[in-house]
Design an enzyme around this catalytic site. Structure first.
Site, PDB file in Angstrom:
ATOM      1  N   ARG A  69      59.313  12.651  19.963  1.00 10.42           N
ATOM      2  CA  ARG A  69      60.165  12.889  21.129  1.00 10.42           C
ATOM      3  C   ARG A  69      59.474  13.789  22.148  1.00 10.42           C
ATOM      4  O   ARG A  69      59.580  13.558  23.357  1.00 10.42           O
ATOM      5  CB  ARG A  69      61.484  13.521  20.696  1.00 10.42           C
ATOM      6  CG  ARG A  69      62.381  13.875  21.875  1.00 10.42           C
ATOM      7  CD  ARG A  69      63.743  14.352  21.449  1.00 10.42           C
ATOM      8  NE  ARG A  69      64.516  14.786  22.615  1.00 10.42           N
ATOM      9  CZ  ARG A  69      65.807  15.136  22.573  1.00 10.42           C
ATOM     10  NH1 ARG A  69      66.463  15.100  21.437  1.00 10.42           N
ATOM     11  NH2 ARG A  69      66.424  15.515  23.674  1.00 10.42           N
ATOM     12  N   ASN A  72      69.060   5.900  18.130  1.00  8.80           N
ATOM     13  CA  ASN A  72      68.844   5.699  19.562  1.00  8.80           C
ATOM     14  C   ASN A  72      67.557   4.931  19.837  1.00  8.80           C
ATOM     15  O   ASN A  72      66.628   4.967  19.033  1.00  8.80           O
ATOM     16  CB  ASN A  72      68.786   7.067  20.261  1.00  8.80           C
ATOM     17  CG  ASN A  72      70.169   7.605  20.551  1.00  8.80           C
ATOM     18  OD1 ASN A  72      71.071   6.864  20.906  1.00  8.80           O
ATOM     19  ND2 ASN A  72      70.342   8.910  20.401  1.00  8.80           N
ATOM     20  N   CYS A 122      78.594   5.777  19.554  1.00 11.94           N
ATOM     21  CA  CYS A 122      78.163   6.926  20.346  1.00 11.94           C
ATOM     22  C   CYS A 122      79.409   7.753  20.617  1.00 11.94           C
ATOM     23  O   CYS A 122      80.501   7.201  20.783  1.00 11.94           O
ATOM     24  CB  CYS A 122      77.517   6.476  21.655  1.00 11.94           C
ATOM     25  SG  CYS A 122      76.903   7.848  22.683  1.00 11.94           S
ATOM     26  N   ASP A 123      79.268   9.056  20.652  1.00 13.40           N
ATOM     27  CA  ASP A 123      80.435   9.905  20.882  1.00 13.40           C
ATOM     28  C   ASP A 123      80.669  10.207  22.357  1.00 13.40           C
ATOM     29  O   ASP A 123      81.730  10.730  22.716  1.00 13.40           O
ATOM     30  CB  ASP A 123      80.314  11.213  20.109  1.00 13.40           C
ATOM     31  CG  ASP A 123      79.010  11.952  20.395  1.00 13.40           C
ATOM     32  OD1 ASP A 123      78.035  11.302  20.787  1.00 13.40           O
ATOM     33  OD2 ASP A 123      78.971  13.181  20.205  1.00 13.40           O
ATOM     34  N   HIS A 147      75.043   5.001  27.023  1.00 15.07           N
ATOM     35  CA  HIS A 147      74.529   6.017  27.941  1.00 15.07           C
ATOM     36  C   HIS A 147      74.489   5.521  29.393  1.00 15.07           C
ATOM     37  O   HIS A 147      73.739   6.049  30.213  1.00 15.07           O
ATOM     38  CB  HIS A 147      73.142   6.510  27.517  1.00 15.07           C
ATOM     39  CG  HIS A 147      73.175   7.334  26.262  1.00 15.07           C
ATOM     40  ND1 HIS A 147      72.054   7.900  25.710  1.00 15.07           N
ATOM     41  CD2 HIS A 147      74.210   7.694  25.446  1.00 15.07           C
ATOM     42  CE1 HIS A 147      72.384   8.561  24.609  1.00 15.07           C
ATOM     43  NE2 HIS A 147      73.699   8.447  24.435  1.00 15.07           N
ATOM     44  N   TYR A 168      75.369  10.840  30.958  1.00 17.68           N
ATOM     45  CA  TYR A 168      73.965  10.443  31.092  1.00 17.68           C
ATOM     46  C   TYR A 168      73.662   9.821  32.453  1.00 17.68           C
ATOM     47  O   TYR A 168      72.492   9.722  32.843  1.00 17.68           O
ATOM     48  CB  TYR A 168      73.571   9.476  29.966  1.00 17.68           C
ATOM     49  CG  TYR A 168      73.344  10.176  28.647  1.00 17.68           C
ATOM     50  CD1 TYR A 168      72.081  10.601  28.265  1.00 17.68           C
ATOM     51  CD2 TYR A 168      74.407  10.436  27.790  1.00 17.68           C
ATOM     52  CE1 TYR A 168      71.873  11.258  27.060  1.00 17.68           C
ATOM     53  CE2 TYR A 168      74.217  11.093  26.585  1.00 17.68           C
ATOM     54  CZ  TYR A 168      72.952  11.502  26.229  1.00 17.68           C
ATOM     55  OH  TYR A 168      72.750  12.157  25.035  1.00 17.68           O
TER      56      TYR A 168
END
Length: 462
Positions: free
Chosen positions: A106, A160, A181-182, A211, A260
């Site tokens: 990441r 993801n 997804c929350d 997102h 997002y």
């Protein structure tokens, strides 16, 4: 019932287990198998879970497994393994939350993009594409193993980029893979509470991609309350998205975007904010979690306390750059304490296992719900869930603006899926070049070359 968690050494696994501890219903999960490729991380998270179990559903000493259960309640038995096939055999549900390349990957996703003047968020834009290119082949292999070893299992995907990974797994698992997804449910809940509505009784007219979606209606008691919310500056300022996007922009949109979308609507400002900080989000989490795992290995008796302390710091700094751009202040304590993706996962599992009808916002096949996309495109929309799985509910159609952005990003997702499956450099280049946050074909090529240089998993795209 048996739940297998892929990525079982992941930092957020205790959230899922805590949700399971709170489930006192008949037919609850009784066995949890943690699978991970990293034995030391498995051991650390296993220590956290055992201490959660000792406390029990109420979180009070003496009420958990160590006390022999309360009113017949016993904590789900936890086992750990680094053997994928062993983890999958006998599973009723498979929760996938893997991170291919770890947080080290990441940090590369973020830094390569930032060095080329492009936003490097882990699921949005260049970083998300790089993350997907190395993750999709692993996710597809997992889907094949599930189909072979646990064909009746339901796969709940949180890996993801969640929508893209779910779509890549569909050819092997069909509708038995569902992405979660929350963010959408959290947005809806916060919007409802801002008006004093019962969030559990509201219907959220929400649609888009993972997102990348918008709340276009907030229905309760036969009334759409979203216009009233948009007309009330005090109510809008009472929750995260209202502060993040601002009253004027929300009224202009006539909708409330997923958090997002701040990366799209305030791209320049967010990029500048991210570039101005010493550590990227990935670097911060890498250092933070490395310290947690190292300290837990030395002091396993303190595992739960260390995890709780680390999590509080993690949650309070979530999307900190975007909040700084919007001058949105600190995260609301109520938001951080509310249930997240683990509650969505628990509700989904109970609805399927016990035919308990539920309404959840999920990542599923479009099936004609949004007319701008084909039936097999994975979208994020409200669904009815029961023993037969998830079925999309009717929602209002996307506006031209929303449909245009969704269609552009869906094209990026599909080029990424094609590239990951075939090793095609052309498909990978298209994915980078077509993304709305990457404004140059030359930059797209430089991004691809730099990711190939820094990420061993992407050598096929030289």
């Amino acid at each position: 019932m048996r739940l297998t968690i892929l990525g079982g050494g992941g930092f957020r696994v205790p959230l899922v287990y805590q949700a399971l501890l709170s489930d006192r219903g008949v037919g609850r999960i009784t066995s949890v198998v943690l699978y991970d490729t990293d034995r030391s991380r498995l051991s650390s998270i296993g220590s956290v879970l055992r201490q959660q179990a000792a406390l029990g559903p109420g979180g009070a000493p003496g009420l958990g497994a160590a006390a022999g259960g309360v009113d017949g309640w016993e904590a789900p038995v936890v086992t750990e393994t680094t053997d994928l096939d062993e983890a999958l055999r006998g599973a009723d549900f498979v929760f996938s939350a893997i991170r291919v390349g770890g947080l080290e990957g990441r940090t590369i996703d973020e830094r390569v993009a930032l060095d080329l003047g492009v936003l490097g968020q882990e699921t949005v834009g260049a970083g998300g594409i790089a993350y997907a290119l190395r993750t999709l082949p692993v996710a597809v292999d997992i889907a094949k193993r599930v189909a072979a070893l646990a064909p009746e299992a339901w796969v709940i995907n949180f890996t993801n980029p969640a929508g893209m990974v779910t779509e890549a797994m569909l050819p092997y698992l069909g509708d038995r893979v569902i992405g979660i997804c929350d963010s959408p449910s959290g947005l809806g809940r916060r919007a409802a509470l801002a008006l004093g509505l019962d969030a559990s009784q509201a219907f959220y007219d929400y649609a888009g991609l993972n997102h990348l979606g918008w709340l276009r209606g907030l229905h309760s008691g036969g009334v759409d309350h979203l216009p009233a919310l948009l007309a009330d500056p005090a109510a809008l300022g009472a929750f995260e998205e209202g502060r993040l996007f601002g009253v004027e922009w929300l009224r202009t949109l006539g909708a409330i975007p997923n958090e997002y979308l701040h990366y799209y609507y305030f791209a320049r400002e967010t990029l500048a904010a991210v570039q101005s900080v010493e550590r990227t989000r990935g670097k911060f989490l890498l250092e933070q979690q490395s310290a947690f795992y190292a300290e837990t290995a030395e002091h396993p008796a303190n595992a739960l306390e260390l995890w709780q302390k680390t999590r509080a710091e993690r949650e309070s700094t979530y999307m900190v750059e975007s909040r700084a751009v919007a001058d949105a202040g600190e995260r609301d304590e109520r938001d951080m304490s509310a249930g997240g993706y683990e509650q969505v996962a628990l509700s989904l599992m109970r609805a399927i296992a016990h035919n308990e009808r539920a309404s959840l916002i999920l990542n599923v096949r479009n099936r004609g719900t949004l007319r701008h996309l084909d039936d097999d495109a994975v979208v994020e929309i409200p669904c009815t869930v029961d023993a037969n799985g998830a079925r999309p509910l009717t929602v209002s159609q996307l506006t031209d603006h929303q449909a245009g952005l969704v269609s552009a990003v869906k094209a990026v997702e599909r080029s990424t899926i094609e590239a990951a499956a075939s090793g095609s450099r052309s498909a990978a280049l298209r994915a980078f070049a077509w993304h709305p946050l990457i404004d140059s074909v030359n930059t797209a090529g430089q991004l691809l070359d730099s990711y190939v240089e820094h990420l061993p998993d992407l050598q096929a795209f030289r």
